[in-house]
Design an enzyme around this catalytic site. Structure first.
Site, PDB file in Angstrom:
ATOM      1  N   CYS A  39      28.617  41.393  37.403  1.00  0.00           N
ATOM      2  CA  CYS A  39      29.946  41.161  37.997  1.00  0.00           C
ATOM      3  C   CYS A  39      30.022  41.643  39.446  1.00  0.00           C
ATOM      4  O   CYS A  39      30.446  40.910  40.340  1.00  0.00           O
ATOM      5  CB  CYS A  39      31.036  41.793  37.134  1.00  0.00           C
ATOM      6  SG  CYS A  39      31.075  43.609  37.134  1.00  0.00           S
ATOM      7  N   HIS A  63      34.838  46.328  35.827  1.00  0.00           N
ATOM      8  CA  HIS A  63      34.617  44.885  35.981  1.00  0.00           C
ATOM      9  C   HIS A  63      35.351  44.388  37.216  1.00  0.00           C
ATOM     10  O   HIS A  63      36.416  44.904  37.570  1.00  0.00           O
ATOM     11  CB  HIS A  63      35.116  44.124  34.746  1.00  0.00           C
ATOM     12  CG  HIS A  63      34.695  42.687  34.735  1.00  0.00           C
ATOM     13  ND1 HIS A  63      33.414  42.287  34.459  1.00  0.00           N
ATOM     14  CD2 HIS A  63      35.390  41.544  35.006  1.00  0.00           C
ATOM     15  CE1 HIS A  63      33.325  40.972  34.528  1.00  0.00           C
ATOM     16  NE2 HIS A  63      34.512  40.498  34.857  1.00  0.00           N
ATOM     17  N   HIS A 123      34.204  34.969  37.996  1.00  0.00           N
ATOM     18  CA  HIS A 123      33.529  36.232  37.681  1.00  0.00           C
ATOM     19  C   HIS A 123      32.297  35.964  36.823  1.00  0.00           C
ATOM     20  O   HIS A 123      32.116  34.868  36.287  1.00  0.00           O
ATOM     21  CB  HIS A 123      34.489  37.201  36.985  1.00  0.00           C
ATOM     22  CG  HIS A 123      34.834  36.841  35.570  1.00  0.00           C
ATOM     23  ND1 HIS A 123      34.959  37.764  34.562  1.00  0.00           N
ATOM     24  CD2 HIS A 123      35.099  35.637  34.982  1.00  0.00           C
ATOM     25  CE1 HIS A 123      35.272  37.160  33.433  1.00  0.00           C
ATOM     26  NE2 HIS A 123      35.366  35.869  33.653  1.00  0.00           N
TER      27      HIS A 123
END
Length: 346
Positions: A261, A309, A321
């Protein structure tokens, strides 16, 4: 007697009811596709929330791994610089020692006789006196060379001490990397096992759509995001992320063909000439914080209380993402996960 007969009929009625229930259950089992081995039905699949949790834990460990790797790389680079500088200092020391040895040897050769006696025995007193002056100057040069050698020895010892510290730091970082790597491997292995026991419907919720579905977010949506970006660099980062839709998730990867990520947003802004920190923990402080209502394409959006994240906002409540190893880089709604904050880096 009549009352007694009615009471004797109750068990008959109960038996009939139980038989009826049995018939209904049997019919339901047949309708559901069960056969005579229905009692051996597969165990219930675990909740998809367990897989989500394992992926979150793996991603948190991944960000710690990324941070430790960044520090290990820095320590390795510092150690390499120290080793190069030590080698250069050693070369200077060797040269100074050579010069010092030449002066010392000359003094040794000329130091066997008393200066007055050498003057008396000399065939050319004037030449001797000139040589004595030169020897005196050589002695001064000898002391200067000696001072330089001592200073260079101290410099080399200082460099070697710093190198020992970096070796120790690098060893610590490598051990840290090993711990985080084991955690990541364990969590991902457990997630794969959970996925293998899931129904296709549950698994689809975790893994999401195909690469084709991920890439379907292009075109008009991409053009709208680019037009709404606050500047050219943010627009370039968004365009890069769109081009990477469908790329696989690989922990620790920063492109060009696979990402985790934080690696995805790092690569997106790197393509725009902007350097970002490696981890989500540092990326959230890499620019100006913005509220959720202020989001513009190119902003970094962060999730979970541990800031584990990150995604790249593309407008209309959506982000791009790298979700987890079971799903490729894709478009997803920002409200899909607990929102923790946002940063505008340019």
């Amino acid at each position: 007697m009549a009352a007694h007969r009615r009471s004797r009929q109750r068990p008959v009625g109960g038996t009939t009811a139980r038989a009826a229930v049995t018939v209904v259950l049997a019919g339901a089992a047949t309708t559901a596709g069960f056969d005579g081995a229905a009692h051996a039905a597969p165990r219930p699949t675990p909740a998809s929330a367990d897989v989500d949790r394992l992926y979150r834990e793996a991603e948190a460990a991944t960000e710690k791994y990324n941070g430790a790797k960044e520090k290990a790389d820095s320590a390795r680079e510092r150690l390499r610089d120290l080793q190069d500088e030590t080698a250069r200092a050693q070369a200077r020391l060797n040269k100074a020692r050579e010069a010092l040895g030449t002066v010392a040897a000359a003094q040794y050769r000329d130091g066997g006789l008393d200066p007055a006696l050498r003057l008396m025995l000399s065939d050319d007193p004037d030449a001797y006196l000139d040589g004595a002056a030169l020897t005196e100057r050589a002695g001064s040069r000898h002391h200067a060379e000696l001072g330089r050698v001592r200073a260079q020895l101290r410099e080399i010892e200082k460099l070697r001490g710093a190198a020992r510290v970096e070796v120790k730091t690098l060893t610590t970082r490598r051990a840290e990397l090993g711990r985080h790597k084991r955690t990541i491997t364990e969590k991902l292995s457990a997630a794969r096992q959970e996925l293998s026991r899931m129904s296709p419907e549950e698994r689809a919720r975790i893994t999401g759509g195909s690469d084709r579905a991920a890439r379907s977010a292009g075109g008009t949506a991409r053009d709208a995001a680019l037009s709404q970006a606050p500047n050219a660099r943010a627009a370039q980062a968004v365009a890069y992320a769109h081009r990477k839709l469908g790329s696989p998730y690989v922990w620790g990867a920063t492109g060009p063909d696979a990402f985790d990520c934080s690696g995805l947003v790092l690569a997106a802004y790197r393509s725009a000439g902007v350097s970002l920190p490696r981890t989500t923990y540092a990326q959230i402080d890499a620019g100006r914080r913005v509220s959720r209502s202020e989001l513009l394409p190119g902003d970094l959006v962060f999730f979970y209380s541990g800031i584990s994240h990150v995604g790249l906002y593309i407008g209309d409540g959506q982000m791009i993402h790298a979700p987890n190893p079971s799903a490729p880089v894709r478009v997803a709604p920002v409200d899909q996960m607990p929102f923790a904050g946002a940063t505008r880096v340019v």
